[in-house]
Scaffold this active site. Structure first.
Site, short mmCIF file in Angstrom:
data_model
loop_
_atom_site.label_atom_id
_atom_site.label_comp_id
_atom_site.label_asym_id
_atom_site.label_seq_id
_atom_site.Cartn_x
_atom_site.Cartn_y
_atom_site.Cartn_z
N ASN A 103 0.89 -1.23 -0.31
CA ASN A 103 -0.26 -0.21 0.17
C ASN A 103 1.13 1.14 -0.04
OD1 ASN A 103 -2.39 1.03 0.38
ND2 ASN A 103 -1.74 2.24 2.23
N HIS A 105 1.09 5.03 1.33
CA HIS A 105 0.02 5.81 2.51
C HIS A 105 0.42 7.14 2.40
CE1 HIS A 105 -3.03 6.55 6.35
NE2 HIS A 105 -1.57 7.38 6.28
N SER A 132 4.72 6.67 2.20
CA SER A 132 5.12 5.55 2.59
C SER A 132 5.06 4.47 2.43
CB SER A 132 5.24 4.58 4.23
OG SER A 132 5.51 6.45 5.10
N ASP A 141 -2.07 0.08 8.73
CA ASP A 141 -1.44 1.18 8.65
C ASP A 141 0.05 0.99 9.34
OD1 ASP A 141 -2.46 2.07 6.23
OD2 ASP A 141 -3.23 4.17 7.37
N1 NHR Z 1 -6.67 -3.29 5.08
C1 NHR Z 1 -5.57 -3.21 6.18
N2 NHR Z 1 -6.36 -4.72 6.93
N3 NHR Z 1 -4.44 -3.02 6.57
C2 NHR Z 1 -4.11 -1.52 5.96
O1 NHR Z 1 -2.84 -0.91 5.90
C3 NHR Z 1 -5.08 -1.11 4.81
C4 NHR Z 1 -5.94 -1.78 4.65
C5 NHR Z 1 -6.89 -1.14 3.77
C6 NHR Z 1 -6.41 0.01 2.84
C7 NHR Z 1 -4.78 1.69 2.80
C8 NHR Z 1 -4.95 2.81 4.20
C9 NHR Z 1 -4.41 3.83 3.37
O2 NHR Z 1 -3.49 4.58 3.03
C10 NHR Z 1 -5.32 0.74 3.32
C11 NHR Z 1 -4.55 0.57 4.10
C12 NHR Z 1 -9.11 2.98 3.76
C13 NHR Z 1 -9.35 3.39 5.05
C14 NHR Z 1 -10.60 4.34 5.93
O3 NHR Z 1 -10.55 4.62 6.96
C15 NHR Z 1 -8.23 3.74 5.79
C16 NHR Z 1 -6.67 3.43 5.83
C17 NHR Z 1 -6.42 3.01 4.29
C18 NHR Z 1 -7.65 2.82 3.49
N4 NHR Z 1 -11.93 3.52 5.13
C19 NHR Z 1 -13.03 3.54 4.98
C20 NHR Z 1 -13.85 2.13 5.34
O4 NHR Z 1 -14.62 1.97 6.27
C21 NHR Z 1 -14.04 4.14 4.47
C22 NHR Z 1 -13.00 5.79 3.70
C23 NHR Z 1 -13.64 6.19 2.44
O5 NHR Z 1 -14.78 5.26 1.58
O6 NHR Z 1 -13.72 6.94 2.87
O7 NHR Z 1 -12.74 1.02 4.87
O8 NHR Z 1 -4.62 5.22 4.34
C1 GAR Z 2 -3.11 9.08 -2.85
O1 GAR Z 2 -2.68 10.28 -2.28
C2 GAR Z 2 -2.55 7.61 -1.58
O2 GAR Z 2 -1.53 8.36 -0.91
C3 GAR Z 2 -4.05 8.01 -0.90
O3 GAR Z 2 -4.68 8.74 -1.71
C4 GAR Z 2 -3.95 9.73 -2.62
C5 GAR Z 2 -4.79 7.93 -3.78
O4 GAR Z 2 -4.24 8.54 -4.95
N1 GAR Z 2 -4.14 7.40 -0.01
C6 GAR Z 2 -5.08 6.72 0.61
O5 GAR Z 2 -5.41 8.04 1.40
C7 GAR Z 2 -5.31 5.75 0.74
N2 GAR Z 2 -6.59 5.48 2.46
P1 GAR Z 2 -4.67 8.61 -6.45
O6 GAR Z 2 -5.57 7.33 -6.79
O7 GAR Z 2 -4.16 9.30 -8.07
O8 GAR Z 2 -3.46 7.44 -6.52
#
Ligand code: NHR
Ligand code: GAR
Length: 212
Positions: A103, A105, A132, A141
């Site tokens: 991923n 982040h 990262s 994360d």
């Molecule tokens: N899943 C796991 N188990 N572990 C990780 O480290 C993950 C993951 C899924 C996605 C990306 C992450 C980021 O880079 C990621 C890492 C979504 C949310 C979130 O709160 C948080 C972090 C990340 C991705 N999602 C909400 C939910 O209820 C929906 C938010 C929306 O749709 O806008 O899933 O930041």
């Molecule tokens: C990027 O900044 C990525 O790091 C972040 O969303 C953007 C996606 O851009 N990811 C998250 O926040 C995951 N929760 P992109 O669709 O243009 O790659």
């Protein structure tokens, strides 16, 4: 050659950076949880197969993850690449692809896990921010960190200007990290850190701040 599947939810600029890096790997498919994700069109322009697995069509997270895994497994990828993928994945899903999910982040982990990282960085008054690439583990994360890039936070930054500065670095380090994985140069050690084999310099996995 390794096969990867990329998961997106929106614009897909990180996906695009990986496609345009012309890495020695095959992108088998791009899958979105949202049919309106503009990244799907970008993927199609690159001749990559696209799929939608809509989370709203499933009763709960487990059902969505089961459907998502079924779609992914049709392509039998070596690596899953989350690129702006916005759905938290269940432990069962993550275990199924153990040590084979990356991923990107938008923060310098372990700072600012979760959402709205740029806003929170500005609120915290940090002078250095960044992004990262990490392996995905069940705990959000918190997986082993593969590469990071740092950027300065400027006095007149808005959420948008800071996000753009970070995004430019995301587009550098994510293709690099995916290439390392596919070249089998990444190893997760017993203490949960990532070792890069045959690194040219000790700082290969770090892009350092430059004054903007
Ligand atoms: N899943 C796991 N188990 N572990 C990780 O480290 C993950 C993951 C899924 C996605 C990306 C992450 C980021 O880079 C990621 C890492 C979504 C949310 C979130 O709160 C948080 C972090 C990340 C991705 N999602 C909400 C939910 O209820 C929906 C938010 C929306 O749709 O806008 O899933 O930041
Ligand atoms: C990027 O900044 C990525 O790091 C972040 O969303 C953007 C996606 O851009 N990811 C998250 O926040 C995951 N929760 P992109 O669709 O243009 O790659």
């Amino acid at each position: 050659m390794k096969k990867i599947v990329i998961l997106i939810s929106g614009r897909g600029s990180n996906m695009q950076a990986i496609l345009e890096a012309r890495l020695p790997l095959s992108v088998a498919a791009v899958i979105s949880n949202d049919a309106t994700a503009s990244g799907l069109i970008t993927a199609q322009k690159h001749g990559v197969a696209t799929r939608v697995v809509d989370h709203r069509a499933h009763a709960d997270r487990a059902a969505f993850d089961t459907a998502l895994a079924a779609a992914i497994d049709e392509y039998a990828p070596d690596l899953l690449v989350l690129a702006g993928f916005m759905r938290i994945l269940t432990a069962g899903f993550v275990e199924h692809y153990r040590d084979r999910i990356l991923n990107i982040h938008p923060s310098l982990l372990p700072s600012f896990t979760g959402l709205h990282t740029h806003r929170r960085a500005l609120e915290a008054g940090v002078k250095v921010h960044g992004c990262s690439v990490h392996f995905v583990t069940p705990e959000l994360d918190h997986g082993p960190i593969v590469a990071q890039a740092a950027v300065p936070v400027l006095d007149d930054d808005s959420e948008d200007t800071l996000a753009a500065r970070v995004l430019a670095q995301e587009h550098r380090i994510y293709p690099q990290a995916v290439a390392w994985f596919c070249a089998e140069r990444l190893r997760i050690t017993e203490n949960g850190s990532v070792e890069l084999a045959e690194a040219g310099r000790p700082t290969d996995a770090l892009v350092v701040p430059v004054s903007a």
